[in-house]
Enzyme design. Structure first.
Site, PDB file in Angstrom:
ATOM      1  N   ALA A  61       0.832  -1.199   0.000  1.00  0.00           N
ATOM      2  CA  ALA A  61       0.000   0.000   0.000  1.00  0.00           C
ATOM      3  C   ALA A  61       0.868   1.251   0.000  1.00  0.00           C
ATOM      4  CB  ALA A  61      -0.918  -0.003   1.216  1.00  0.00           C
ATOM      5  N   GLN A 103      -0.477  -0.342  -5.482  1.00  0.00           N
ATOM      6  CA  GLN A 103      -1.677  -0.203  -4.655  1.00  0.00           C
ATOM      7  C   GLN A 103      -1.703   1.171  -3.991  1.00  0.00           C
ATOM      8  OE1 GLN A 103      -2.528  -1.995  -0.678  1.00  0.00           O
ATOM      9  NE2 GLN A 103      -3.954  -3.295  -1.819  1.00  0.00           N
ATOM     10  N   HIS A 171      -6.970   0.445  -2.709  1.00  0.00           N
ATOM     11  CA  HIS A 171      -7.138  -0.275  -1.447  1.00  0.00           C
ATOM     12  C   HIS A 171      -8.435   0.210  -0.802  1.00  0.00           C
ATOM     13  CE1 HIS A 171      -6.495  -2.451   2.089  1.00  0.00           C
ATOM     14  NE2 HIS A 171      -5.201  -2.241   2.297  1.00  0.00           N
ATOM     15  N   TYR A 176      -9.564   0.768   5.946  1.00  0.00           N
ATOM     16  CA  TYR A 176      -8.905   2.030   5.612  1.00  0.00           C
ATOM     17  C   TYR A 176      -9.937   3.003   5.020  1.00  0.00           C
ATOM     18  CZ  TYR A 176      -4.717  -0.467   6.854  1.00  0.00           C
ATOM     19  OH  TYR A 176      -3.783  -1.184   7.565  1.00  0.00           O
ATOM     20  N   LYS A 223      -9.544  -3.559  -4.504  1.00  0.00           N
ATOM     21  CA  LYS A 223      -9.516  -4.568  -3.447  1.00  0.00           C
ATOM     22  C   LYS A 223     -10.616  -4.297  -2.428  1.00  0.00           C
ATOM     23  CE  LYS A 223      -6.719  -6.489   0.311  1.00  0.00           C
ATOM     24  NZ  LYS A 223      -5.360  -6.636   0.893  1.00  0.00           N
ATOM     25  N   GLY A 294      -4.887 -16.714   2.993  1.00  0.00           N
ATOM     26  CA  GLY A 294      -4.299 -17.868   3.659  1.00  0.00           C
ATOM     27  C   GLY A 294      -4.260 -19.138   2.840  1.00  0.00           C
ATOM     28  N   ARG A 319       2.018 -14.218   2.570  1.00  0.00           N
ATOM     29  CA  ARG A 319       3.092 -14.699   3.437  1.00  0.00           C
ATOM     30  C   ARG A 319       4.030 -15.664   2.720  1.00  0.00           C
ATOM     31  NH1 ARG A 319      -1.774 -14.393   5.626  1.00  0.00           N
ATOM     32  NH2 ARG A 319      -2.110 -13.188   7.522  1.00  0.00           N
TER      33      ARG A 319
END
Length: 375
Positions: A61, A103, A171, A176, A223, A294, A319
């Protein structure tokens, strides 16, 4: 993995011709300097993860303006030095044969109030509602403020293209600023920017229209995190109709893609995943949808090949892309994934845990073999 999996079929995403459907999620890492300029070693970080040709990456971001910087050591895109640093990164990604979207974000009430006050900037949001009980109360944005923010998103999008990006991602998720307008848990306005499903969606829609006008619909993705419960979100009564309406409005703009995110962790506690299929169906099968939350190689293949087989689904990893710079290769070749170290996810201005994860031996051997054939 079975090479016939849709994960490894090509896909047109906006102006980008992807060779596979394993994408890199936007990942805040706090590696920019104190002036929100990317450090030189960020070039290596992105280039490493672009090493499998035809990979789609989205940047961390990036703040649209000085006033929107809610945290230290996150990058920006409002001045020439920042544009220059991002251009070097984009050029290195393109040299690998891959693609990069930037982003764009504004943090609103999710910002660290002290960070804003140090620059003499306002702590503001859609409404004067704190993120948590007893928390700092933001100032409610005025009509003039809102139009200024919409214009700043468009300006940031133009600068991203000047920096060589293939496009931008808004974003509009995770609590946010854009999400703070979309969800009634924060937005308690009664003017044209709140009070109904249509009005709460207006800010997200107008920001998207502004960046589409600035750079073109095929260079824009959005997103959303409809089920996200972080930063005071996910508690409104009409959550599903709210996001169905927003997704349908975005769908009609001809965007490059929609990203749907699930929050896997909240304050270190694993969360049960809600079902995003209702929003995938609303979006439809005519343009790509990016799914994140995930995934591992097995669950990613199931999503692409079974659950959303009739859609242009792209599976985004966060990740595992941190700890496996050659992730698409590893998944396709069945190479074990390296574990990630959470302790280095958010280490400011540090190369540790950023560019020191190794490529697999199999990838290096194949890369070396191909390089030898070219000589």
């Amino acid at each position: 993995m079975d090479n016939s999996s849709r994960l490894f079929s090509p896909l047109r995403l906006g102006k980008c011709q992807l060779r596979h459907r394993v994408a890199m999620s936007p990942l805040t890492r706090f590696r920019a300097d104190d002036l929100s300029v990317q450090m030189p070693f960020a070039k290596e970080y992105y280039a490493q993860r672009a090493s499998v040709p035809g990979t789609f990456l989205v940047s961390e971001a990036t703040s649209i303006s000085r006033e929107s910087v809610g945290f230290s050591n996150v990058p920006g895109i409002w001045n020439a030095e920042q544009v220059r640093a991002w251009k070097e990164i984009a050029d290195d990604v393109h040299c690998k044969g891959s693609f990069l979207f930037l982003q764009l974000w504004a943090t609103g009430r999710s910002a660290t109030p002290e960070r804003l006050q140090s620059g003499d900037f306002d702590f503001a949001s859609s409404s004067a509602v704190p993120m948590e009980p007893g928390g700092a109360v933001p100032r409610e944005l005025t009509e003039e403020d809102i139009h200024d923010l919409i214009a700043r998103f468009a300006e940031a999008a133009r600068r991203a293209i000047d920096a060589g990006m293939d496009g931008i991602e808004l974003h509009a998720a995770n609590g946010y600023l854009i999400d703070q307008f979309t969800q009634a848990s924060c937005n308690q306005r009664t003017d044209r920017w709140g009070g109904s499903i249509e009005n709460r969606a207006r800010f997200a829609i107008e920001v998207t229209r502004s960046v589409v006008a600035a750079v073109g619909a095929d260079r824009v993705g959005v997103k959303l995190s409809p089920w996200g419960k972080i930063q005071g979100m996910g508690t409104m009564q009409d959550l599903v109709p709210q996001f169905q309406y927003l997704v349908s409005e975005l769908r009609d703009m001809g965007l490059a893609y929609l990203r749907l995110s699930n929050s896997r962790w909240i304050d270190g506690v694993p969360q049960e995943e809600e079902d995003n299929s209702i929003y995938v169906h609303t979006w439809g099968a005519s343009r790509p949808v990016l799914l994140e939350g995930g995934y591992d190689p097995i669950s990613a293949q199931k999503e692409a090949d079974i659950r959303f087989n009739g859609y242009d689904a792209v599976i985004a990893f966060g990740r595992f892309f941190i700890s496996n710079p050659d992730l698409p290769f590893r998944i396709k070749a069945g190479v074990d994934l390296q574990k990630y170290n959470r302790d280095t996810f958010y280490t400011p201005i540090s190369e540790k845990g950023y560019i020191d994860y190794p490529f697999s031996t199999a990838f290096l051997e194949e890369h070396s073999s191909k390089a030898s054939l070219k000589l």
